[in-house]
Motif scaffolding. Structure first.
Motif, PDB file in Angstrom:
ATOM      1  N   CYS A 139     -12.430  23.166  -5.792  1.00 29.49           N
ATOM      2  CA  CYS A 139     -11.305  24.070  -6.067  1.00 29.49           C
ATOM      3  C   CYS A 139     -10.492  24.329  -4.800  1.00 29.49           C
ATOM      4  O   CYS A 139      -9.257  24.320  -4.827  1.00 29.49           O
ATOM      5  CB  CYS A 139     -11.814  25.386  -6.650  1.00 29.49           C
ATOM      6  SG  CYS A 139     -12.491  25.242  -8.314  1.00 29.49           S
ATOM      7  N   VAL A 140     -11.183  24.555  -3.675  1.00 31.90           N
ATOM      8  CA  VAL A 140     -10.491  24.799  -2.408  1.00 31.90           C
ATOM      9  C   VAL A 140      -9.689  23.565  -1.997  1.00 31.90           C
ATOM     10  O   VAL A 140      -8.527  23.673  -1.585  1.00 31.90           O
ATOM     11  CB  VAL A 140     -11.492  25.179  -1.301  1.00 31.90           C
ATOM     12  CG1 VAL A 140     -10.786  25.302   0.049  1.00 31.90           C
ATOM     13  CG2 VAL A 140     -12.194  26.485  -1.640  1.00 31.90           C
ATOM     14  N   VAL A 141     -10.289  22.396  -2.127  1.00 36.32           N
ATOM     15  CA  VAL A 141      -9.611  21.152  -1.745  1.00 36.32           C
ATOM     16  C   VAL A 141      -8.381  20.915  -2.615  1.00 36.32           C
ATOM     17  O   VAL A 141      -7.315  20.531  -2.108  1.00 36.32           O
ATOM     18  CB  VAL A 141     -10.581  19.951  -1.844  1.00 36.32           C
ATOM     19  CG1 VAL A 141      -9.832  18.630  -1.676  1.00 36.32           C
ATOM     20  CG2 VAL A 141     -11.667  20.064  -0.783  1.00 36.32           C
ATOM     21  N   VAL A 142      -8.502  21.147  -3.917  1.00 39.74           N
ATOM     22  CA  VAL A 142      -7.370  20.941  -4.827  1.00 39.74           C
ATOM     23  C   VAL A 142      -6.218  21.874  -4.471  1.00 39.74           C
ATOM     24  O   VAL A 142      -5.045  21.459  -4.425  1.00 39.74           O
ATOM     25  CB  VAL A 142      -7.810  21.150  -6.292  1.00 39.74           C
ATOM     26  CG1 VAL A 142      -6.597  21.197  -7.217  1.00 39.74           C
ATOM     27  CG2 VAL A 142      -8.750  20.039  -6.729  1.00 39.74           C
ATOM     28  N   VAL A 143      -6.533  23.138  -4.205  1.00 38.24           N
ATOM     29  CA  VAL A 143      -5.491  24.108  -3.849  1.00 38.24           C
ATOM     30  C   VAL A 143      -4.791  23.692  -2.560  1.00 38.24           C
ATOM     31  O   VAL A 143      -3.551  23.690  -2.473  1.00 38.24           O
ATOM     32  CB  VAL A 143      -6.086  25.523  -3.710  1.00 38.24           C
ATOM     33  CG1 VAL A 143      -5.059  26.480  -3.109  1.00 38.24           C
ATOM     34  CG2 VAL A 143      -6.555  26.046  -5.059  1.00 38.24           C
ATOM     35  N   VAL A 144      -5.573  23.323  -1.546  1.00 40.34           N
ATOM     36  CA  VAL A 144      -4.999  22.918  -0.262  1.00 40.34           C
ATOM     37  C   VAL A 144      -4.163  21.657  -0.425  1.00 40.34           C
ATOM     38  O   VAL A 144      -3.052  21.551   0.123  1.00 40.34           O
ATOM     39  CB  VAL A 144      -6.113  22.697   0.779  1.00 40.34           C
ATOM     40  CG1 VAL A 144      -5.551  22.052   2.044  1.00 40.34           C
ATOM     41  CG2 VAL A 144      -6.784  24.021   1.133  1.00 40.34           C
ATOM     42  N   LYS A 145      -4.674  20.689  -1.184  1.00 43.25           N
ATOM     43  CA  LYS A 145      -3.923  19.439  -1.396  1.00 43.25           C
ATOM     44  C   LYS A 145      -2.576  19.700  -2.070  1.00 43.25           C
ATOM     45  O   LYS A 145      -1.542  19.169  -1.645  1.00 43.25           O
ATOM     46  CB  LYS A 145      -4.756  18.481  -2.252  1.00 43.25           C
ATOM     47  CG  LYS A 145      -4.076  17.126  -2.466  1.00 43.25           C
ATOM     48  CD  LYS A 145      -4.444  16.564  -3.815  1.00 43.25           C
ATOM     49  CE  LYS A 145      -3.713  15.270  -4.127  1.00 43.25           C
ATOM     50  NZ  LYS A 145      -2.264  15.369  -4.032  1.00 43.25           N
ATOM     51  N   SER A 240      -5.599  10.037  -1.503  1.00 41.56           N
ATOM     52  CA  SER A 240      -6.395   8.949  -0.921  1.00 41.56           C
ATOM     53  C   SER A 240      -7.300   9.457   0.191  1.00 41.56           C
ATOM     54  O   SER A 240      -8.430   8.984   0.346  1.00 41.56           O
ATOM     55  CB  SER A 240      -5.469   7.852  -0.396  1.00 41.56           C
ATOM     56  OG  SER A 240      -4.767   8.272   0.768  1.00 41.56           O
ATOM     57  N   VAL A 241      -6.812  10.434   0.954  1.00 41.17           N
ATOM     58  CA  VAL A 241      -7.630  10.991   2.037  1.00 41.17           C
ATOM     59  C   VAL A 241      -8.832  11.738   1.470  1.00 41.17           C
ATOM     60  O   VAL A 241      -9.954  11.630   1.988  1.00 41.17           O
ATOM     61  CB  VAL A 241      -6.775  11.927   2.919  1.00 41.17           C
ATOM     62  CG1 VAL A 241      -7.648  12.664   3.924  1.00 41.17           C
ATOM     63  CG2 VAL A 241      -5.702  11.126   3.643  1.00 41.17           C
ATOM     64  N   VAL A 242      -8.615  12.503   0.413  1.00 40.16           N
ATOM     65  CA  VAL A 242      -9.722  13.219  -0.229  1.00 40.16           C
ATOM     66  C   VAL A 242     -10.753  12.227  -0.760  1.00 40.16           C
ATOM     67  O   VAL A 242     -11.962  12.394  -0.546  1.00 40.16           O
ATOM     68  CB  VAL A 242      -9.198  14.117  -1.366  1.00 40.16           C
ATOM     69  CG1 VAL A 242     -10.361  14.751  -2.137  1.00 40.16           C
ATOM     70  CG2 VAL A 242      -8.274  15.196  -0.823  1.00 40.16           C
ATOM     71  N   ILE A 243     -10.273  11.191  -1.428  1.00 36.93           N
ATOM     72  CA  ILE A 243     -11.176  10.161  -1.949  1.00 36.93           C
ATOM     73  C   ILE A 243     -11.916   9.476  -0.803  1.00 36.93           C
ATOM     74  O   ILE A 243     -13.117   9.202  -0.888  1.00 36.93           O
ATOM     75  CB  ILE A 243     -10.386   9.131  -2.770  1.00 36.93           C
ATOM     76  CG1 ILE A 243      -9.821   9.786  -4.033  1.00 36.93           C
ATOM     77  CG2 ILE A 243     -11.267   7.940  -3.151  1.00 36.93           C
ATOM     78  CD1 ILE A 243      -8.896   8.881  -4.831  1.00 36.93           C
ATOM     79  N   GLY A 244     -11.200   9.195   0.280  1.00 41.76           N
ATOM     80  CA  GLY A 244     -11.812   8.536   1.430  1.00 41.76           C
ATOM     81  C   GLY A 244     -12.922   9.362   2.048  1.00 41.76           C
ATOM     82  O   GLY A 244     -13.974   8.822   2.422  1.00 41.76           O
TER      83      GLY A 244
END
Length: 315
Positions: A139-145, A240-244
């Motif tokens: 959730c934090v990553v999605v919000v930041v992205k 792509s960075v998140v996936i990486g």
């Protein structure tokens, strides 16, 4: 690999995805080789740990960590744009200084969070902690992205991208490149510090040495992401960075849990060695992928199509 190890790698990958997004801003968006990450990551952890131990809300502690990281990034940028110090050297200087700053903040080489409330413990009941931490981190990553995607579509964000692409041209268009670099470095290291703040809350404490190799992990995540998902739009670049980052942590977990590697002597103590080897392999992939496409004929077709389009434009 067990399910616990899988969820652990997924959780760690999502937390490091925040750090990788910060590295993306400095290295790819701004074209600013920044080594401050090895200092701002533990800085975020130290500030968050101290705030939590002092009785602050864990989410508020994360905000304090981001602010501290932003100041570290601004310090690096100011050394470069105002004092004319080479960006690599500026990052090394701030990183070195932050080691002492982190010791000052914690008052010791490490600071325990055992028994303290964290952003994850709020949602766990003792039995669902394995997957709940993954959900919270996601959730934090999605919000930041999504916030980054929005920011880079604004005028300031576009000015930042223009500065990284061609600083002289950006200046000719009236962009204050110095201010843009300072802002970009602040955002970059703020995200890295936020990653460190979440990391220490999953590990049960902060340590002054957790930042070692941070920049390598960030670069590996960015490169893996670019290899897996090549794109030009900012939405896909950040994705792509998140996936990486997630793939990187999964690869490391698989490598260290693989019986073949264990049989030849690799173990948990060889994490940095495995990391370096993985980065080398990933760096080689684009080169050999291009050669493979050329052998299969895709490279020739691309060149022919390009020549045809140029001849049409000339005509």
């Amino acid at each position: 690999m067990s399910m616990i190890a899988f969820f652990g790698a997924l959780e760690s990958g999502l937390i490091y995805a925040l750090m990788a997004l910060g590295v993306l801003i400095s290295f790819r968006i701004l074209d600013f080789p920044d080594l401050t990450a090895d200092g701002s990551f533990p800085l975020g952890g130290a500030v968050a740990a101290l705030a939590i131990v002092s009785g602050f809300n864990p989410w508020l502690a994360c905000i304090f960590a981001m602010m501290a990281g932003m100041m570290a990034g601004m310090a690096t940028a100011l050394l470069n744009v105002k004092l004319g110090i080479l960006h690599l050297l500026a990052g090394i200087l701030v990183m070195t200084a932050l080691y002492s700053v982190n010791l000052r903040i914690m008052g010791a080489p490490n600071l325990s969070l055992l028994g303290e409330s964290t952003v994850f413990s709020i949602f766990t009941d003792g039995t669902n902690g394995v997957w709940v931490r993954v959900v919270v981190a996601l959730c934090v990553v999605v919000v930041v992205k999504l916030l980054l995607d929005w920011f880079f579509s604004t005028q300031i964000g576009l000015a930042m991208r223009a500065t990284g692409s061609n600083a002289k041209m950006a200046q000719a268009q009236g962009i204050n490149t110095s201010a843009v670099i300072i802002l970009g470095m602040a955002i970059s290291n703020g995200l890295i510090a936020l990653s460190g703040a979440l990391f220490v809350q999953t590990q049960g404490g902060a340590d002054v040495s957790i930042g070692i190799g941070t920049i390598v992990i960030g670069l590996a995540a960015v490169i893996i992401g670019e290899t897996v998902l090549t794109a030009k739009r900012i939405f896909w670049i950040t994705l792509s960075v998140v996936i990486g980052a997630v793939l990187y942590k999964l690869f490391i977990q698989i490598a260290l849990s693989n019986q073949t590697l264990r049989s030849v002597g690799f173990g948990p103590q060889d994490l940095n060695l495995v990391t370096a080897l993985l980065v080398v392999i990933v760096l080689m992939l684009p080169k050999y992928r291009s050669k493979a496409l050329y052998v299969l004929g895709f490279g020739r077709n691309t060149q022919k199509d390009l020549s045809k389009s140029r001849s049409k434009e000339t005509a």
